[in-house]
Scaffold this motif. Structure first.
Motif, PDB file in Angstrom:
ATOM      1  N   PHE A 231     110.908  18.239 -68.051  1.00 53.04           N
ATOM      2  CA  PHE A 231     111.808  18.302 -66.896  1.00 53.04           C
ATOM      3  C   PHE A 231     112.526  19.656 -66.846  1.00 53.04           C
ATOM      4  CE2 PHE A 231     115.942  17.502 -64.872  1.00 53.04           C
ATOM      5  CZ  PHE A 231     115.542  16.920 -63.680  1.00 53.04           C
ATOM      6  N   LEU A 232     112.987  20.158 -67.996  1.00 50.62           N
ATOM      7  CA  LEU A 232     113.669  21.451 -68.033  1.00 50.62           C
ATOM      8  C   LEU A 232     112.722  22.601 -67.714  1.00 50.62           C
ATOM      9  CD1 LEU A 232     116.050  21.183 -71.139  1.00 50.62           C
ATOM     10  CD2 LEU A 232     116.648  21.064 -68.711  1.00 50.62           C
ATOM     11  N   VAL A 233     111.494  22.516 -68.198  1.00 49.54           N
ATOM     12  CA  VAL A 233     110.511  23.555 -67.892  1.00 49.54           C
ATOM     13  C   VAL A 233     110.266  23.630 -66.386  1.00 49.54           C
ATOM     14  CG1 VAL A 233     108.082  24.219 -68.129  1.00 49.54           C
ATOM     15  CG2 VAL A 233     109.386  23.504 -70.148  1.00 49.54           C
ATOM     16  N   VAL A 234     110.124  22.480 -65.756  1.00 47.25           N
ATOM     17  CA  VAL A 234     109.936  22.444 -64.295  1.00 47.25           C
ATOM     18  C   VAL A 234     111.148  23.057 -63.603  1.00 47.25           C
ATOM     19  CG1 VAL A 234     109.653  20.948 -62.283  1.00 47.25           C
ATOM     20  CG2 VAL A 234     108.391  20.460 -64.388  1.00 47.25           C
ATOM     21  N   GLY A 235     112.355  22.718 -64.069  1.00 47.84           N
ATOM     22  CA  GLY A 235     113.568  23.277 -63.482  1.00 47.84           C
ATOM     23  C   GLY A 235     113.636  24.785 -63.615  1.00 47.84           C
ATOM     24  N   THR A 236     113.228  25.297 -64.755  1.00 50.35           N
ATOM     25  CA  THR A 236     113.214  26.746 -64.970  1.00 50.35           C
ATOM     26  C   THR A 236     112.267  27.428 -63.990  1.00 50.35           C
ATOM     27  OG1 THR A 236     113.705  26.410 -67.328  1.00 50.35           O
ATOM     28  CG2 THR A 236     112.810  28.555 -66.678  1.00 50.35           C
ATOM     29  N   LEU A 237     111.126  26.819 -63.754  1.00 47.72           N
ATOM     30  CA  LEU A 237     110.154  27.379 -62.802  1.00 47.72           C
ATOM     31  C   LEU A 237     110.702  27.341 -61.375  1.00 47.72           C
ATOM     32  CD1 LEU A 237     106.806  25.876 -64.174  1.00 47.72           C
ATOM     33  CD2 LEU A 237     107.574  28.263 -64.304  1.00 47.72           C
ATOM     34  N   VAL A 238     111.359  26.251 -61.013  1.00 51.40           N
ATOM     35  CA  VAL A 238     111.941  26.143 -59.664  1.00 51.40           C
ATOM     36  C   VAL A 238     112.987  27.233 -59.458  1.00 51.40           C
ATOM     37  CG1 VAL A 238     113.321  24.700 -58.127  1.00 51.40           C
ATOM     38  CG2 VAL A 238     111.464  23.679 -59.445  1.00 51.40           C
ATOM     39  N   TYR A 239     113.810  27.465 -60.469  1.00 54.00           N
ATOM     40  CA  TYR A 239     114.820  28.515 -60.355  1.00 54.00           C
ATOM     41  C   TYR A 239     114.164  29.888 -60.200  1.00 54.00           C
ATOM     42  CZ  TYR A 239     118.395  31.910 -61.512  1.00 54.00           C
ATOM     43  OH  TYR A 239     119.229  33.003 -61.481  1.00 54.00           O
ATOM     44  N   ALA A 240     113.141  30.161 -61.026  1.00 50.03           N
ATOM     45  CA  ALA A 240     112.483  31.461 -60.990  1.00 50.03           C
ATOM     46  C   ALA A 240     111.786  31.709 -59.655  1.00 50.03           C
ATOM     47  CB  ALA A 240     111.489  31.571 -62.143  1.00 50.03           C
ATOM     48  N   LEU A 241     111.161  30.671 -59.107  1.00 50.07           N
ATOM     49  CA  LEU A 241     110.355  30.829 -57.896  1.00 50.07           C
ATOM     50  C   LEU A 241     111.165  30.697 -56.607  1.00 50.07           C
ATOM     51  CD1 LEU A 241     107.175  28.821 -58.985  1.00 50.07           C
ATOM     52  CD2 LEU A 241     107.504  31.317 -58.976  1.00 50.07           C
ATOM     53  N   TYR A 242     112.278  29.947 -56.641  1.00 54.05           N
ATOM     54  CA  TYR A 242     113.069  29.749 -55.418  1.00 54.05           C
ATOM     55  C   TYR A 242     114.529  30.161 -55.607  1.00 54.05           C
ATOM     56  CZ  TYR A 242     115.172  27.787 -51.253  1.00 54.05           C
ATOM     57  OH  TYR A 242     115.856  27.645 -50.080  1.00 54.05           O
ATOM     58  N   GLY A 243     115.202  29.543 -56.571  1.00 52.14           N
ATOM     59  CA  GLY A 243     116.637  29.725 -56.692  1.00 52.14           C
ATOM     60  C   GLY A 243     117.068  31.167 -56.859  1.00 52.14           C
ATOM     61  N   ARG A 244     116.468  31.888 -57.798  1.00 46.48           N
ATOM     62  CA  ARG A 244     116.884  33.265 -58.048  1.00 46.48           C
ATOM     63  C   ARG A 244     116.612  34.155 -56.842  1.00 46.48           C
ATOM     64  NH1 ARG A 244     118.693  36.261 -62.097  1.00 46.48           N
ATOM     65  NH2 ARG A 244     118.240  38.491 -62.065  1.00 46.48           N
ATOM     66  N   ARG A 245     115.508  33.918 -56.165  1.00 42.23           N
ATOM     67  CA  ARG A 245     115.156  34.752 -55.016  1.00 42.23           C
ATOM     68  C   ARG A 245     116.064  34.521 -53.818  1.00 42.23           C
ATOM     69  NH1 ARG A 245     108.493  34.613 -54.878  1.00 42.23           N
ATOM     70  NH2 ARG A 245     108.171  35.392 -57.012  1.00 42.23           N
ATOM     71  N   HIS A 246     116.590  33.302 -53.680  1.00 47.04           N
ATOM     72  CA  HIS A 246     117.416  32.968 -52.516  1.00 47.04           C
ATOM     73  C   HIS A 246     118.911  32.952 -52.832  1.00 47.04           C
ATOM     74  CE1 HIS A 246     113.417  31.499 -51.322  1.00 47.04           C
ATOM     75  NE2 HIS A 246     113.835  31.628 -50.084  1.00 47.04           N
ATOM     76  N   SER A 247     119.275  33.274 -54.047  1.00 47.48           N
ATOM     77  CA  SER A 247     120.672  33.250 -54.456  1.00 47.48           C
ATOM     78  C   SER A 247     121.520  34.166 -53.583  1.00 47.48           C
ATOM     79  CB  SER A 247     120.787  33.678 -55.920  1.00 47.48           C
ATOM     80  OG  SER A 247     122.135  33.967 -56.249  1.00 47.48           O
ATOM     81  N   ARG A 248     122.595  33.657 -53.032  1.00 46.78           N
ATOM     82  CA  ARG A 248     123.487  34.477 -52.218  1.00 46.78           C
ATOM     83  C   ARG A 248     124.294  35.433 -53.088  1.00 46.78           C
ATOM     84  NH1 ARG A 248     125.482  29.831 -47.867  1.00 46.78           N
ATOM     85  NH2 ARG A 248     123.356  29.280 -47.237  1.00 46.78           N
ATOM     86  N   LEU A 249     124.594  35.011 -54.303  1.00 46.84           N
ATOM     87  CA  LEU A 249     125.300  35.905 -55.214  1.00 46.84           C
ATOM     88  C   LEU A 249     124.406  37.079 -55.582  1.00 46.84           C
ATOM     89  CD1 LEU A 249     127.844  36.426 -56.888  1.00 46.84           C
ATOM     90  CD2 LEU A 249     126.799  35.136 -58.754  1.00 46.84           C
ATOM     91  N   GLY A 250     123.118  36.798 -55.818  1.00 50.45           N
ATOM     92  CA  GLY A 250     122.179  37.869 -56.131  1.00 50.45           C
ATOM     93  C   GLY A 250     122.010  38.820 -54.966  1.00 50.45           C
ATOM     94  N   ALA A 251     121.964  38.276 -53.753  1.00 49.12           N
ATOM     95  CA  ALA A 251     121.803  39.116 -52.565  1.00 49.12           C
ATOM     96  C   ALA A 251     123.021  39.999 -52.326  1.00 49.12           C
ATOM     97  CB  ALA A 251     121.547  38.241 -51.342  1.00 49.12           C
ATOM     98  N   ALA A 252     124.190  39.495 -52.735  1.00 48.63           N
ATOM     99  CA  ALA A 252     125.428  40.247 -52.520  1.00 48.63           C
ATOM    100  C   ALA A 252     125.694  41.264 -53.613  1.00 48.63           C
ATOM    101  CB  ALA A 252     126.612  39.272 -52.436  1.00 48.63           C
TER     102      ALA A 252
END
Length: 484
Positions: free
Chosen positions: A442-463
């Motif tokens: 479950f954690l491995v899947v979560g890490t992949l979701v973050y890498a593929l979607y979350g990090r790329r769409h992060s508003r904090l990262g964009a700012a």
């Protein structure tokens, strides 16, 4: 690589938590908040899960409940401090964002899908079992097994479990005020039902039923890991941070009151049940409390009353836990880590309507088809991991933000959060290697979701500003710069 940490002040400012948060309204007082907490805690764990805890620990299940409570109390102190200091809807997710960084915060939010979302499925399955018990006591009939249990429990599809999720979602989208009133009424009713059960059970109490008292330390530990499920939900109080009046005062008080009420109820109910019939008779009974009352009173009427109380009690847990899940997804959506649809609030009802129905649809699936045992174990380990992270967050924020306004402070710091982490890891050990493997996947899947979607769409990262080019010691541009 930036750790992407949000300060507590930034989280509060973005949520509008000191005013009104993104269309959410402050309608819950301390009494309603305590009822909401009791509504989130007291349900399937004691009405259905008691028999599983007794099967592991025997009469020493009382020690298991106390051990689970101690784990919760240390962590409750941490939740109380953070909930008063950062009164926003994201709960553990927001606390991790302010202390451990975005990646860890996402994984905490990912684990909260187990604590809140998957536990909705587990609670709904338990509701289905007591609904059948209630129908049996009233009419002598039960729903067909094919339509009231999943394939793992001898059925085809658990329709009652789906129905209770849909009913809870319908009430949630109507508004927080209506949901809070319903939760308060159901909380008072189920406490009254459990008190009546204790009176009946203790009237037939026999000391000999408590011997032999223990199945050994291993049984107590396993029993505590199972019993811990009974306490899941107290942290849901912090998800109401933007809809509570005076959250800095009321959130810490409500958390501690709810843990105390739950512990007193659980130990009393366990002693009453085992003292009346013995551990062997209680173990393996999905609707154990109704069985105890039926045998003590010699009538199915009392058991029917308990079954009715359980149906109401467990429905209130579905309502409260679904509420918590939607608010956490709302916070993650504001940060860009999940799609924006989860942050939209209806101007008419001031509730996240689309968010609520998506949660209902997704978690109705495991409720319809999954076995209760599998769902409970995953929920437990995910919650323990989140609680360990919250204890770490308290210590990190004490060092990083010493001047942060805190309406409650963890006593015996830093011993209390360290013990909280230790007890969480101890109970994780008791869940068994099969659950560890499932959780690791479950954690491995979560890490992949973050890498593929979350990090790329992060508003904090964009700012965040682009990193400055490297400079040579003399001030000239480094080899990789345009001027090289």
């Amino acid at each position: 690589m930036s750790s992407r940490i949000k300060s507590p002040q930034q989280l509060i400012a973005e949520s509008g938590a000191d005013l009104e948060g993104h269309g959410l309204k402050r309608t819950m007082g301390l009494f309603q908040l305590v009822c909401f907490g009791v509504g989130a805690i007291v349900g399937t764990g004691i009405f259905v899960g008691l028999s599983d805890s007794v099967a592991e620990a025997g009469p020493a299940v009382v020690i298991s409940f106390v051990l689970a409570a101690i784990t919760c109390i240390f962590t409750a102190f941490s939740f109380a401090e953070l909930g008063g200091a950062i009164p926003v809807s994201g709960s553990s997710y927001s606390f991790a964002y302010a202390s451990l960084g975005e990646r860890t915060a996402f994984l905490v939010g990912w684990c909260l899908l187990l604590e809140y979302g998957v536990s909705v499925s587990a609670v709904a399955v338990g509701w289905s079992q007591y609904l059948n018990e209630l129908l049996d006591s009233l009419t002598g009939l039960q729903l067909p097994a094919a339509l009231s249990a999943g394939p793992g429990d001898g059925g085809v599809v658990n329709l009652p479990a789906v129905v209770v999720i849909v009913l809870a979602a319908t009430l949630l989208v109507r508004g927080v005020r209506e949901s809070a009133r319903a939760t308060a009424a159901m909380a008072v009713l189920k406490i009254g039902i459990l008190v009546v059960f204790c009176v009946i059970g203790f009237s037939a109490f026999e000391g000999g039923n408590l011997t032999p008292f223990t199945n050994g330390a291993g049984g107590i530990t396993a029993g505590a890991s199972v019993a811990f499920f009974s306490y899941i939900g107290f942290d849901a109080i912090t998800t109401a941070g933007e809809e509570v009046k005076n959250p800095r005062r009321n959130i810490p008080i409500a958390i501690l009151i709810c843990i105390g009420i739950a512990t007193l109820l659980y130990c009393s109910v366990a002693l009453a049940a085992i003292g009346a019939l013995g551990a062997d008779a209680v173990a393996g009974q999905p609707a154990a409390l109704s069985v105890v009352v039926d045998q003590v009173t010699g009538s199915s009427v009392g058991g029917g009353v308990i079954a009715f109380g359980a149906v109401v009690a467990i429905a209130s847990v579905v309502l409260a836990v679904m509420y918590g899940q939607t608010r956490i997804l709302m916070s993650m959506s504001r940060d860009g880590l999940v799609p924006r649809i989860f942050e939209r609030v209806s101007p008419r009802s001031a509730t996240p309507v689309a968010n609520t129905w998506i949660v209902a649809a997704v978690f109705a699936v495991p409720a319809a088809f999954a076995s209760l045992d599998v769902v409970v174990n995953l929920t437990t380990i995910g919650t323990l991991a989140v609680m360990a992270a919250v204890n770490v967050a308290v210590m990190v924020l004490r060092r990083r933000e010493p001047a942060l306004r805190r309406s409650f402070r963890v006593p015996l710091y830093p011993l209390s959060p360290v013990l909280g982490i230790g007890f969480c890891l101890y109970l994780i050990w008791g869940t068994g290697w099969t659950t560890w493997v499932q959780f690791a996947v479950f954690l491995v899947v979560g890490t992949l979701v973050y890498a593929l979607y979350g990090r790329r769409h992060s508003r904090l990262g964009a700012a965040s500003p682009a990193p400055a080019p490297l400079r040579a010691p003399g001030g000239d541009a480094g080899p990789g710069s345009p001027g090289a």
